[in-house]
Motif scaffolding. Sequence first.
Motif, PDB file in Angstrom:
ATOM      1  N   HIS A   1       0.835  -1.204   0.000  1.00  0.00           N
ATOM      2  CA  HIS A   1       0.000   0.000   0.000  1.00  0.00           C
ATOM      3  C   HIS A   1       0.871   1.255   0.000  1.00  0.00           C
ATOM      4  O   HIS A   1       0.567   2.240  -0.705  1.00  0.00           O
ATOM      5  CB  HIS A   1      -0.924  -0.014   1.223  1.00  0.00           C
ATOM      6  CG  HIS A   1      -1.898   1.124   1.261  1.00  0.00           C
ATOM      7  ND1 HIS A   1      -1.569   2.365   1.760  1.00  0.00           N
ATOM      8  CD2 HIS A   1      -3.205   1.215   0.844  1.00  0.00           C
ATOM      9  CE1 HIS A   1      -2.613   3.174   1.665  1.00  0.00           C
ATOM     10  NE2 HIS A   1      -3.610   2.504   1.109  1.00  0.00           N
ATOM     11  N   ARG A   2       1.939   1.253   0.759  1.00  0.00           N
ATOM     12  CA  ARG A   2       2.827   2.405   0.794  1.00  0.00           C
ATOM     13  C   ARG A   2       3.491   2.628  -0.568  1.00  0.00           C
ATOM     14  O   ARG A   2       3.633   3.770  -1.027  1.00  0.00           O
ATOM     15  CB  ARG A   2       3.897   2.209   1.876  1.00  0.00           C
ATOM     16  CG  ARG A   2       4.840   3.413   1.991  1.00  0.00           C
ATOM     17  CD  ARG A   2       5.758   3.319   3.197  1.00  0.00           C
ATOM     18  NE  ARG A   2       6.606   2.148   3.151  1.00  0.00           N
ATOM     19  CZ  ARG A   2       6.492   1.105   3.959  1.00  0.00           C
ATOM     20  NH1 ARG A   2       5.546   1.093   4.880  1.00  0.00           N
ATOM     21  NH2 ARG A   2       7.304   0.077   3.865  1.00  0.00           N
ATOM     22  N   LEU A   3       3.876   1.537  -1.237  1.00  0.00           N
ATOM     23  CA  LEU A   3       4.502   1.642  -2.553  1.00  0.00           C
ATOM     24  C   LEU A   3       3.547   2.272  -3.566  1.00  0.00           C
ATOM     25  O   LEU A   3       3.928   3.195  -4.304  1.00  0.00           O
ATOM     26  CB  LEU A   3       4.942   0.264  -3.035  1.00  0.00           C
ATOM     27  CG  LEU A   3       5.483   0.192  -4.473  1.00  0.00           C
ATOM     28  CD1 LEU A   3       6.766   0.990  -4.590  1.00  0.00           C
ATOM     29  CD2 LEU A   3       5.711  -1.259  -4.884  1.00  0.00           C
TER      30      LEU A   3
ATOM     31  N   PRO B   1      -4.202  -4.095   7.169  1.00  0.00           N
ATOM     32  CA  PRO B   1      -3.473  -3.136   8.015  1.00  0.00           C
ATOM     33  C   PRO B   1      -4.319  -1.910   8.334  1.00  0.00           C
ATOM     34  O   PRO B   1      -5.192  -1.522   7.551  1.00  0.00           O
ATOM     35  CB  PRO B   1      -2.252  -2.768   7.161  1.00  0.00           C
ATOM     36  CG  PRO B   1      -2.659  -3.069   5.756  1.00  0.00           C
ATOM     37  CD  PRO B   1      -3.589  -4.242   5.844  1.00  0.00           C
ATOM     38  N   THR B   2      -4.066  -1.308   9.476  1.00  0.00           N
ATOM     39  CA  THR B   2      -4.792  -0.115   9.899  1.00  0.00           C
ATOM     40  C   THR B   2      -3.865   1.094   9.882  1.00  0.00           C
ATOM     41  O   THR B   2      -2.654   0.971   9.689  1.00  0.00           O
ATOM     42  CB  THR B   2      -5.359  -0.301  11.316  1.00  0.00           C
ATOM     43  OG1 THR B   2      -4.269  -0.578  12.216  1.00  0.00           O
ATOM     44  CG2 THR B   2      -6.336  -1.465  11.361  1.00  0.00           C
ATOM     45  N   ARG B   3      -4.464   2.264  10.055  1.00  0.00           N
ATOM     46  CA  ARG B   3      -3.726   3.541  10.117  1.00  0.00           C
ATOM     47  C   ARG B   3      -2.871   3.762   8.863  1.00  0.00           C
ATOM     48  O   ARG B   3      -1.721   4.205   8.939  1.00  0.00           O
ATOM     49  CB  ARG B   3      -2.845   3.607  11.365  1.00  0.00           C
ATOM     50  CG  ARG B   3      -3.643   3.547  12.662  1.00  0.00           C
ATOM     51  CD  ARG B   3      -2.753   3.710  13.873  1.00  0.00           C
ATOM     52  NE  ARG B   3      -3.529   3.661  15.107  1.00  0.00           N
ATOM     53  CZ  ARG B   3      -3.000   3.769  16.331  1.00  0.00           C
ATOM     54  NH1 ARG B   3      -1.697   3.941  16.467  1.00  0.00           N
ATOM     55  NH2 ARG B   3      -3.763   3.717  17.394  1.00  0.00           N
ATOM     56  N   LEU B   4      -3.463   3.451   7.740  1.00  0.00           N
ATOM     57  CA  LEU B   4      -2.781   3.703   6.483  1.00  0.00           C
ATOM     58  C   LEU B   4      -2.962   5.162   6.083  1.00  0.00           C
ATOM     59  O   LEU B   4      -3.862   5.848   6.556  1.00  0.00           O
ATOM     60  CB  LEU B   4      -3.327   2.788   5.388  1.00  0.00           C
ATOM     61  CG  LEU B   4      -3.147   1.290   5.622  1.00  0.00           C
ATOM     62  CD1 LEU B   4      -3.864   0.495   4.542  1.00  0.00           C
ATOM     63  CD2 LEU B   4      -1.662   0.932   5.633  1.00  0.00           C
ATOM     64  N   GLN B   5      -2.112   5.608   5.185  1.00  0.00           N
ATOM     65  CA  GLN B   5      -2.202   6.989   4.730  1.00  0.00           C
ATOM     66  C   GLN B   5      -3.517   7.205   3.999  1.00  0.00           C
ATOM     67  O   GLN B   5      -3.908   6.427   3.145  1.00  0.00           O
ATOM     68  CB  GLN B   5      -1.036   7.321   3.788  1.00  0.00           C
ATOM     69  CG  GLN B   5      -1.003   8.779   3.326  1.00  0.00           C
ATOM     70  CD  GLN B   5       0.178   9.060   2.426  1.00  0.00           C
ATOM     71  OE1 GLN B   5       0.967   8.171   2.151  1.00  0.00           O
ATOM     72  NE2 GLN B   5       0.298  10.284   1.979  1.00  0.00           N
ATOM     73  N   ARG B   6      -4.188   8.261   4.343  1.00  0.00           N
ATOM     74  CA  ARG B   6      -5.452   8.582   3.698  1.00  0.00           C
ATOM     75  C   ARG B   6      -5.254   9.667   2.645  1.00  0.00           C
ATOM     76  O   ARG B   6      -4.274  10.404   2.674  1.00  0.00           O
ATOM     77  CB  ARG B   6      -6.487   9.056   4.727  1.00  0.00           C
ATOM     78  CG  ARG B   6      -6.859   7.968   5.736  1.00  0.00           C
ATOM     79  CD  ARG B   6      -7.949   8.449   6.659  1.00  0.00           C
ATOM     80  NE  ARG B   6      -8.339   7.403   7.605  1.00  0.00           N
ATOM     81  CZ  ARG B   6      -9.242   6.477   7.353  1.00  0.00           C
ATOM     82  NH1 ARG B   6      -9.853   6.467   6.182  1.00  0.00           N
ATOM     83  NH2 ARG B   6      -9.553   5.556   8.244  1.00  0.00           N
ATOM     84  N   GLN B   7      -6.223   9.742   1.752  1.00  0.00           N
ATOM     85  CA  GLN B   7      -6.145  10.743   0.709  1.00  0.00           C
ATOM     86  C   GLN B   7      -6.214  12.139   1.315  1.00  0.00           C
ATOM     87  O   GLN B   7      -6.996  12.402   2.222  1.00  0.00           O
ATOM     88  CB  GLN B   7      -7.293  10.555  -0.286  1.00  0.00           C
ATOM     89  CG  GLN B   7      -7.198  11.463  -1.494  1.00  0.00           C
ATOM     90  CD  GLN B   7      -8.318  11.172  -2.472  1.00  0.00           C
ATOM     91  OE1 GLN B   7      -9.206  10.394  -2.180  1.00  0.00           O
ATOM     92  NE2 GLN B   7      -8.266  11.793  -3.630  1.00  0.00           N
TER      93      GLN B   7
ATOM     94  N   VAL C   1      -2.428   8.049  -3.295  1.00  0.00           N
ATOM     95  CA  VAL C   1      -3.104   7.460  -2.142  1.00  0.00           C
ATOM     96  C   VAL C   1      -4.482   6.961  -2.556  1.00  0.00           C
ATOM     97  O   VAL C   1      -4.944   5.902  -2.107  1.00  0.00           O
ATOM     98  CB  VAL C   1      -3.213   8.482  -0.998  1.00  0.00           C
ATOM     99  CG1 VAL C   1      -3.995   7.896   0.179  1.00  0.00           C
ATOM    100  CG2 VAL C   1      -1.834   8.922  -0.541  1.00  0.00           C
ATOM    101  N   TYR C   2      -5.142   7.706  -3.425  1.00  0.00           N
ATOM    102  CA  TYR C   2      -6.461   7.306  -3.900  1.00  0.00           C
ATOM    103  C   TYR C   2      -6.404   5.938  -4.577  1.00  0.00           C
ATOM    104  O   TYR C   2      -7.211   5.052  -4.288  1.00  0.00           O
ATOM    105  CB  TYR C   2      -7.000   8.352  -4.873  1.00  0.00           C
ATOM    106  CG  TYR C   2      -8.289   7.948  -5.560  1.00  0.00           C
ATOM    107  CD1 TYR C   2      -9.521   8.147  -4.928  1.00  0.00           C
ATOM    108  CD2 TYR C   2      -8.277   7.370  -6.833  1.00  0.00           C
ATOM    109  CE1 TYR C   2     -10.703   7.777  -5.544  1.00  0.00           C
ATOM    110  CE2 TYR C   2      -9.459   6.995  -7.453  1.00  0.00           C
ATOM    111  CZ  TYR C   2     -10.662   7.201  -6.810  1.00  0.00           C
ATOM    112  OH  TYR C   2     -11.832   6.829  -7.423  1.00  0.00           O
ATOM    113  N   SER C   3      -5.445   5.757  -5.487  1.00  0.00           N
ATOM    114  CA  SER C   3      -5.324   4.473  -6.194  1.00  0.00           C
ATOM    115  C   SER C   3      -4.969   3.353  -5.234  1.00  0.00           C
ATOM    116  O   SER C   3      -5.449   2.223  -5.381  1.00  0.00           O
ATOM    117  CB  SER C   3      -4.265   4.580  -7.293  1.00  0.00           C
ATOM    118  OG  SER C   3      -4.680   5.475  -8.304  1.00  0.00           O
ATOM    119  N   ALA C   4      -4.132   3.642  -4.251  1.00  0.00           N
ATOM    120  CA  ALA C   4      -3.763   2.622  -3.265  1.00  0.00           C
ATOM    121  C   ALA C   4      -4.976   2.173  -2.464  1.00  0.00           C
ATOM    122  O   ALA C   4      -5.160   0.980  -2.208  1.00  0.00           O
ATOM    123  CB  ALA C   4      -2.677   3.164  -2.339  1.00  0.00           C
TER     124      ALA C   4
END
Length: 268
Positions: A152-154, A190-196, A161-164
């Motif tokens: 997801h980070r990649l 996973p939680t607390r991922l980067q949001r748009q 971020v939107y596409s991820a």
Amino acid sequence: MTLNIALTKRIRRRKLTSGETIEQQRYVLDWRDPRTGSREQRFFERQKDAQEQRAALIAAYERGSYSAERKKVTVAEAVAAWVDAKRAVVRANTFASYEFQARYVAGPLLPAEARLAAIQSGTGAKPNARGMTLLGPVKVQELTTRQIREWHRLISEEVSVYSANKAMMILKAALALAAEDHEFRPPAMPTRLQRQRDKARKAVLAPEQVARLLGAAQDDDKGVYVAFPFLAGTRPSEQLGLLWEDVDFDANLLRIRRIQLKESPQYL
């Protein structure tokens, strides 16, 4: 050493395309292989079938003929199966978006420079560049939460971020379907991922601006095409799909029966 197998009942809720929510009851066998420590699951529609299978597994373990070997499915195969299952139940443009975003899961992903070159070529042709490996080759039974977080980070850094986040939704749905078909426990998302990042609010024309636009359209040969959506309240895709047979001048009625969409996007 014994084989301890728990039998539980689960209720899974699914929302259909019609908006209706249905409940699916499943009986689940859950245990760990005493030799390897790996977790195994089996899903059944009937409690009787689950009980019979539990007895058979325990008996096979006591005889020394127990084997937990099962078909290993890759993430790419799981995603392809999910996309194919959606082909007949969603609109063409929605299906095209699923196909497009699914490639950010399975990969490979071209470097940013190569994707930009493909856009500038105007043909969508893929440059001669080595793509980055994504989750496609990973076995779903071996996929971990950490791998998903790194993937997801990649995608967030290389694409957006939107596409991820969109690709994450597809991955989660594909793993859920694969878990039913191949009887395994999918990893936790996973939680607390980067949001748009917050988007700026769309600028909407004020009434006086719309009046000026309609006034200017009256003096233009093609102004009707600009004025029409403001007067009829149609979307561009609805306006493009109109035929004369859809217009009833006597009843002052416009029937929206179809839409015209752009072609499926090229994968970049």
